[in-house]
Design an enzyme around this catalytic site. Structure first.
Site, PDB file in Angstrom:
ATOM      1  N   ARG A  44     -10.303   2.061   9.982  1.00 30.06           N
ATOM      2  CA  ARG A  44      -9.829   0.794  10.533  1.00 30.06           C
ATOM      3  C   ARG A  44     -10.969  -0.064  11.078  1.00 30.06           C
ATOM      4  O   ARG A  44     -10.769  -1.228  11.406  1.00 30.06           O
ATOM      5  CB  ARG A  44      -8.808   1.038  11.645  1.00 30.06           C
ATOM      6  CG  ARG A  44      -7.460   1.495  11.142  1.00 30.06           C
ATOM      7  CD  ARG A  44      -6.396   1.345  12.197  1.00 30.06           C
ATOM      8  NE  ARG A  44      -5.087   1.786  11.732  1.00 30.06           N
ATOM      9  CZ  ARG A  44      -4.247   1.034  11.065  1.00 30.06           C
ATOM     10  NH1 ARG A  44      -4.574  -0.211  10.776  1.00 30.06           N
ATOM     11  NH2 ARG A  44      -3.069   1.503  10.688  1.00 30.06           N
TER      12      ARG A  44
ATOM     13  N   ARG B 263       0.965  -9.422  14.265  1.00 32.09           N
ATOM     14  CA  ARG B 263       0.436  -8.235  13.576  1.00 32.09           C
ATOM     15  C   ARG B 263      -0.623  -8.618  12.545  1.00 32.09           C
ATOM     16  O   ARG B 263      -1.665  -7.960  12.429  1.00 32.09           O
ATOM     17  CB  ARG B 263       1.568  -7.474  12.880  1.00 32.09           C
ATOM     18  CG  ARG B 263       2.494  -6.724  13.807  1.00 32.09           C
ATOM     19  CD  ARG B 263       3.725  -6.202  13.074  1.00 32.09           C
ATOM     20  NE  ARG B 263       3.370  -5.194  12.079  1.00 32.09           N
ATOM     21  CZ  ARG B 263       4.228  -4.775  11.142  1.00 32.09           C
ATOM     22  NH1 ARG B 263       5.428  -5.303  11.047  1.00 32.09           N
ATOM     23  NH2 ARG B 263       3.856  -3.834  10.291  1.00 32.09           N
TER      24      ARG B 263
ATOM     25  N   LYS C   4       0.828  -1.228   0.000  1.00 36.21           N
ATOM     26  CA  LYS C   4       0.000   0.000   0.000  1.00 36.21           C
ATOM     27  C   LYS C   4       0.852   1.265   0.000  1.00 36.21           C
ATOM     28  O   LYS C   4       0.582   2.210  -0.733  1.00 36.21           O
ATOM     29  CB  LYS C   4      -0.930   0.024   1.224  1.00 36.21           C
ATOM     30  CG  LYS C   4      -1.888  -1.117   1.339  1.00 36.21           C
ATOM     31  CD  LYS C   4      -2.935  -0.860   2.421  1.00 36.21           C
ATOM     32  CE  LYS C   4      -2.343  -0.484   3.760  1.00 36.21           C
ATOM     33  NZ  LYS C   4      -1.509  -1.549   4.371  1.00 36.21           N
TER      34      LYS C   4
ATOM     35  N   ARG D   3      14.117  -4.509  11.848  1.00 32.91           N
ATOM     36  CA  ARG D   3      13.214  -3.999  12.877  1.00 32.91           C
ATOM     37  C   ARG D   3      12.634  -5.152  13.682  1.00 32.91           C
ATOM     38  O   ARG D   3      12.384  -6.226  13.144  1.00 32.91           O
ATOM     39  CB  ARG D   3      12.063  -3.217  12.216  1.00 32.91           C
ATOM     40  CG  ARG D   3      12.429  -1.836  11.772  1.00 32.91           C
ATOM     41  CD  ARG D   3      11.354  -1.103  11.002  1.00 32.91           C
ATOM     42  NE  ARG D   3       9.986  -1.579  11.158  1.00 32.91           N
ATOM     43  CZ  ARG D   3       8.941  -1.029  10.535  1.00 32.91           C
ATOM     44  NH1 ARG D   3       9.135  -0.006   9.721  1.00 32.91           N
ATOM     45  NH2 ARG D   3       7.730  -1.498  10.692  1.00 32.91           N
TER      46      ARG D   3
END
Length: 207
Positions: free
Chosen positions: A88, A166, A13, A155
């Site tokens: 969201r 996630r 995205k 990360r």
């Protein structure tokens, strides 16, 4: 025209948003960027957001909706923007429909294994922040930035176990939202495993 990009982390995205923004002069509106911008500028909303974030809590729908609505109102004629990370949930989607009912919803579909491979392979330069990937954009020698020679790092939220968490949270959060838009035949699904050029062509067709 307003576009809403839905899709899990690693679906592309952000990359597509930059391309569309540059080529067609669209505003890329990311809720995360808006939060940071308001905190940095010490706005009244920014002060509220800072307190919430420092407590480790989620920013409420009320504040999120307000901050996005204010940003869109500042765009001339409310046209030509991409919403990335908003809405969201159904509450936010209904609020968006009230002040801007004609946005195009684009849902990036991608296999979970591919997402994990993409993101777990990401490496970032400690010095210049350039991004590489051990699978698709490896450096020579490994672990060293091709641009400045700095050390690369991974990360913590790009590690496999964290990515699985996630993605699970994303599915739980957005499944009702996908169903909400699907019921009224407003959702445009795109295969995010295609090349960037192929995805861009499909988005242009929708636009």
């Amino acid at each position: 025209m307003g576009l809403v990009f839905l899709g899990p982390p690693g679906s592309g995205k952000g990359t597509i948003s930059k391309i569309i923004s540059n080529e067609f002069k669209y505003h890329h509106i990311s809720t995360g960027d808006l939060f940071r911008e308001n905190i940095l500028n010490n706005t009244p909303l920014g002060k509220e957001i800072k307190k919430i974030v420092e407590k480790g809590e989620l920013v409420s729908d009320l504040i999120t909706i307000k901050i996005v609505e204010d940003k869109i109102k500042n765009i001339e004629k409310n046209e030509n923007f991409i919403l990335d990370g908003f809405p969201r949930n159904i509450c936010q989607a209904k609020a968006l429909d009230k002040f801007l009912p004609n946005v195009k919803i684009i849902n990036f579909l991608i296999n979970e294994e591919l997402v994990i491979k993409r993101l777990s392979g990401r490496r970032i330069c400690k010095s210049c922040n350039n991004i590489f990937n051990i699978y698709t954009l490896a450096t020579k020698p490994n672990g060293i930035c091709n641009v400045c020679g700095g050390d690369l790092y991974q990360r913590e939220d790009d590690k496999v176990e964290c990515l699985k968490t996630r993605l699970k949270e994303y599915k739980l959060q957005t499944k009702p939202l996908i169903e909400f838009y699907s019921k009224c035949s407003r959702i445009n699904n795109i295969d995010a495993s295609l090349t960037i050029d192929e995805i861009k062509k499909k988005i242009i067709q929708i636009m």
